[in-house]
Design a protein around this motif. Structure first.
Motif, PDB file in Angstrom:
ATOM      1  N   SER A 109      -4.862  -0.036  -3.456  1.00  0.00           N
ATOM      2  CA  SER A 109      -5.529   0.791  -2.726  1.00  0.00           C
ATOM      3  C   SER A 109      -5.933   0.283  -1.366  1.00  0.00           C
ATOM      4  O   SER A 109      -5.952  -1.106  -1.216  1.00  0.00           O
ATOM      5  CB  SER A 109      -6.929   1.239  -3.367  1.00  0.00           C
ATOM      6  N   ARG A 110      -6.423   0.981  -0.342  1.00  0.00           N
ATOM      7  CA  ARG A 110      -7.015   0.396   0.836  1.00  0.00           C
ATOM      8  C   ARG A 110      -8.219  -0.380   0.219  1.00  0.00           C
ATOM      9  O   ARG A 110      -8.960  -0.274  -0.509  1.00  0.00           O
ATOM     10  CB  ARG A 110      -7.180   1.500   1.816  1.00  0.00           C
TER      11      ARG A 110
ATOM     12  N   HIS B 225      -2.810  10.144  -1.526  1.00  0.00           N
ATOM     13  CA  HIS B 225      -3.652   8.985  -1.022  1.00  0.00           C
ATOM     14  C   HIS B 225      -5.134   9.420  -1.480  1.00  0.00           C
ATOM     15  O   HIS B 225      -6.260   8.966  -2.000  1.00  0.00           O
ATOM     16  CB  HIS B 225      -3.776   8.744   0.276  1.00  0.00           C
ATOM     17  N   HIS B 226      -5.361  10.772  -1.097  1.00  0.00           N
ATOM     18  CA  HIS B 226      -6.771  11.346  -1.204  1.00  0.00           C
ATOM     19  C   HIS B 226      -7.163  11.209  -2.777  1.00  0.00           C
ATOM     20  O   HIS B 226      -8.131  11.042  -3.232  1.00  0.00           O
ATOM     21  CB  HIS B 226      -6.863  12.871  -0.570  1.00  0.00           C
ATOM     22  N   LEU B 227      -6.058  11.796  -3.507  1.00  0.00           N
ATOM     23  CA  LEU B 227      -6.058  12.055  -4.935  1.00  0.00           C
ATOM     24  C   LEU B 227      -6.563  10.752  -5.733  1.00  0.00           C
ATOM     25  O   LEU B 227      -7.298  10.777  -6.666  1.00  0.00           O
ATOM     26  CB  LEU B 227      -4.973  12.856  -5.595  1.00  0.00           C
TER      27      LEU B 227
ATOM     28  N   GLU C 274       0.705  -1.320   0.084  1.00  0.00           N
ATOM     29  CA  GLU C 274      -0.061   0.009   0.060  1.00  0.00           C
ATOM     30  C   GLU C 274       0.861   1.171  -0.155  1.00  0.00           C
ATOM     31  O   GLU C 274       2.066   1.309   0.280  1.00  0.00           O
ATOM     32  CB  GLU C 274      -0.912   0.099   1.216  1.00  0.00           C
ATOM     33  N   LEU C 275       0.417   2.433  -0.528  1.00  0.00           N
ATOM     34  CA  LEU C 275       0.997   3.556  -0.564  1.00  0.00           C
ATOM     35  C   LEU C 275       1.742   4.038   0.669  1.00  0.00           C
ATOM     36  O   LEU C 275       2.745   4.751   0.698  1.00  0.00           O
ATOM     37  CB  LEU C 275       0.121   4.641  -0.944  1.00  0.00           C
ATOM     38  N   ALA C 276       0.921   3.751   2.012  1.00  0.00           N
ATOM     39  CA  ALA C 276       1.583   4.031   3.275  1.00  0.00           C
ATOM     40  C   ALA C 276       2.815   3.555   3.480  1.00  0.00           C
ATOM     41  O   ALA C 276       3.586   3.774   4.417  1.00  0.00           O
ATOM     42  CB  ALA C 276       0.628   3.608   4.308  1.00  0.00           C
ATOM     43  N   ASP C 277       3.202   2.354   3.011  1.00  0.00           N
ATOM     44  CA  ASP C 277       4.123   1.544   3.111  1.00  0.00           C
ATOM     45  C   ASP C 277       5.303   1.941   2.308  1.00  0.00           C
ATOM     46  O   ASP C 277       6.436   1.231   2.201  1.00  0.00           O
ATOM     47  CB  ASP C 277       3.953  -0.196   2.965  1.00  0.00           C
TER      48      ASP C 277
END
Length: 475
Positions: A403-404, A130-132, A5-8
């Motif tokens: 994505s999540r 993430h929002h975009l 995921e992007l957070a990682d």
């Protein structure tokens, strides 16, 4: 390439530019139908899992060296969009339930370039990107994709490129091609050597061909029979994760993601050698290890899952952008197995027996059987060692992103790369599910390690799994 995921992903502070595609050409009505899986993605499901289509994106992140040349990046991205027709096309579900398509010709897309001329910190970059991605990649809108570039100077000047697209436009193999294609086109746009990319067929043409072929499928087709038998054996409950995940709630359950390198490149070669000496391939060996973990933790000798199978069955689609994925149910029993070779053979036989299932879109099978195909436990395997630029992935910090998600299901991805084998997973973020999925992954990791000889010249049979590994041990 690691799927996370992007957070990682390791994000540096820097200046963001959002590259939002906009139509500059004329939309033309396009009679070509959506592929089966694309149509299924557009239509709401009975359990509401599709919601409004948000958070169903896949993406990529990678670095390019030196300060970003904005004009060159724009030219490269426009050339890439011209190369892949699905990025210039939109299939829309109307109020009457019919799907219509409109398509732009080559050169019909440019970018609204939104520059933020100040440095964002890491947390702000993550939140903004993430929002975009979550908001602008719905399959019900065009464009369902975008780029974000992050120019940074710490620890050295460079740029990170982020890309995301709704799943209807892209699959796992498409994702791992993005870094190579965009980097090659950007280098060309900077007056470097020509990109020399292999021509890519249009996924929209694939969808039309798929529809024509699926129209001839009826209840007598082998693929339909494979799914019918799978439903009979499982009493209508396809591929539930073998350990307890807790109750399936009506609320959206956020999922947790984990990723781990379980074999390095040399260990992967030795694992492959063991598989081949058993007369089987790498996938059969992986499934054998998953089956062993299942038996040791549950006492059940039957291993059952659903696996995605690519449908790029013609070289014309090899580098195409699209969702080239079918599904096949896998089931085999390891009771009485005497060694790893025996288990791997049973796994290979199960794969061969159900291979035909993936050749027919599962949505078409649903139509014929009148039964929804909703796998709850999916195992995916990809060998991406020979994807262009794969050797450079660590150097350019290339990652595949997803994505999540909010479901009660378990997905496991096993990817063999030039640098080893990575296993990533997604599962409900509840204490019970987390405990049991991590237990299952740990036991699978141990099974893989048990198969690999400790030195290259060691006899692989010395590391073969013995019959006692399949004894009923409970949880």
């Amino acid at each position: 390439m690691e799927f996370t995921e992007l957070a990682d992903y390791a994000i540096s502070p820097g200046m963001l530019t959002e590259w939002l595609p906009e139509a500059t050409g004329t939309w033309a009505q396009d009679e070509r139908p959506a592929s089966y899986i694309h149509e299924a993605h557009l239509r709401p499901t009975a359990d509401g899992t599709h919601d409004d289509g948000r958070e169903s994106w896949l993406g990529a992140a990678f670095r390019i060296a030196g300060p970003l040349d904005h004009d060159a990046f724009r030219r490269a991205a426009r050339t890439w969009i011209d190369r892949h027709e699905p990025l210039r096309s939109h299939a829309e579900l109307g109020a009457d339930g019919r799907i219509s398509r409109h398509t732009l010709g080559p050169g019909g897309v440019d970018f609204d370039e939104v520059r933020h001329e100040y440095e964002f910190d890491t947390a702000t970059v993550l939140e903004r990107v993430h929002h975009l991605f979550d908001e602008l990649t719905s399959p019900h809108r065009w464009p369902a994709y975008l780029f974000v570039t992050l120019e940074h100077s710490d620890p050295e000047a460079g740029c990170t490129v982020f890309f995301a697209a709704d799943h209807s436009l892209i699959d796992g193999l498409s994702v791992v091609l993005v870094a190579h294609e965009l980097t090659s086109l950007y280098t060309e746009a900077m007056a470097g050597p020509p990109a020399l990319l292999v021509p890519a067929g249009s996924y929209i043409d694939f969808g039309a061909d798929e529809r024509a072929a699926a129209a001839t499928v009826d209840r007598r087709h082998p693929a339909v029979e494979v799914w019918r038998q799978a439903f009979l054996r499982s009493k209508g409950r396809l591929s539930e994760f073998p350990l307890d995940l807790g109750p399936r709630t009506v609320e959206r359950v956020p999922q947790r993601a984990v990723s781990e390198w379980v074999l390095d490149a040399a260990q992967a070669v030795r694992f492959n050698t063991v598989c081949h000496r058993a007369g089987q391939n790498f996938l059969a060996g992986v499934l054998a290890c998953l089956a062993e973990a299942n038996t040791e933790l549950t006492g059940n000798t039957v291993f059952r899952t659903v696996t995605p199978v690519h449908t790029r069955n013609d070289p014309h689609w090899a580098t195409s952008l699209g969702w080239f994925v079918g599904l096949a149910p896998i089931e085999f029993d390891i009771a009485g197995a005497v060694d790893f070779a025996d288990v791997a053979t049973r796994a290979a036989e199960a794969v061969a027996a159900t291979k035909s299932a993936a050749k027919v879109p599962f949505a078409r099978v649903e139509e014929i059987l009148g039964t929804p195909i909703r796998p709850r436990f999916v195992v995916s395997f990809m060998d991406v060692r020979f994807v262009p630029m794969a050797q450079q992935w660590p150097e350019i910090e290339a990652r595949a992103l997803r994505s999540r998600h909010y479901t009660h299901d378990v997905y496991i991805w096993v990817n063999r790369t030039p640098h080893g084998v990575n296993i990533s997973a997604r599962f409900p973020e509840t204490p019970l599910a987390t405990e049991n999925v991590l237990r299952f992954l740990a036991r699978t990791r141990r099974a893989l390690a048990d198969v690999v000889p400790s030195t290259p010249d060691e006899d692989p049979q010395a590391s073969a799994v013995g019959a006692d590994a399949y004894a009923t041990t409970g949880q």
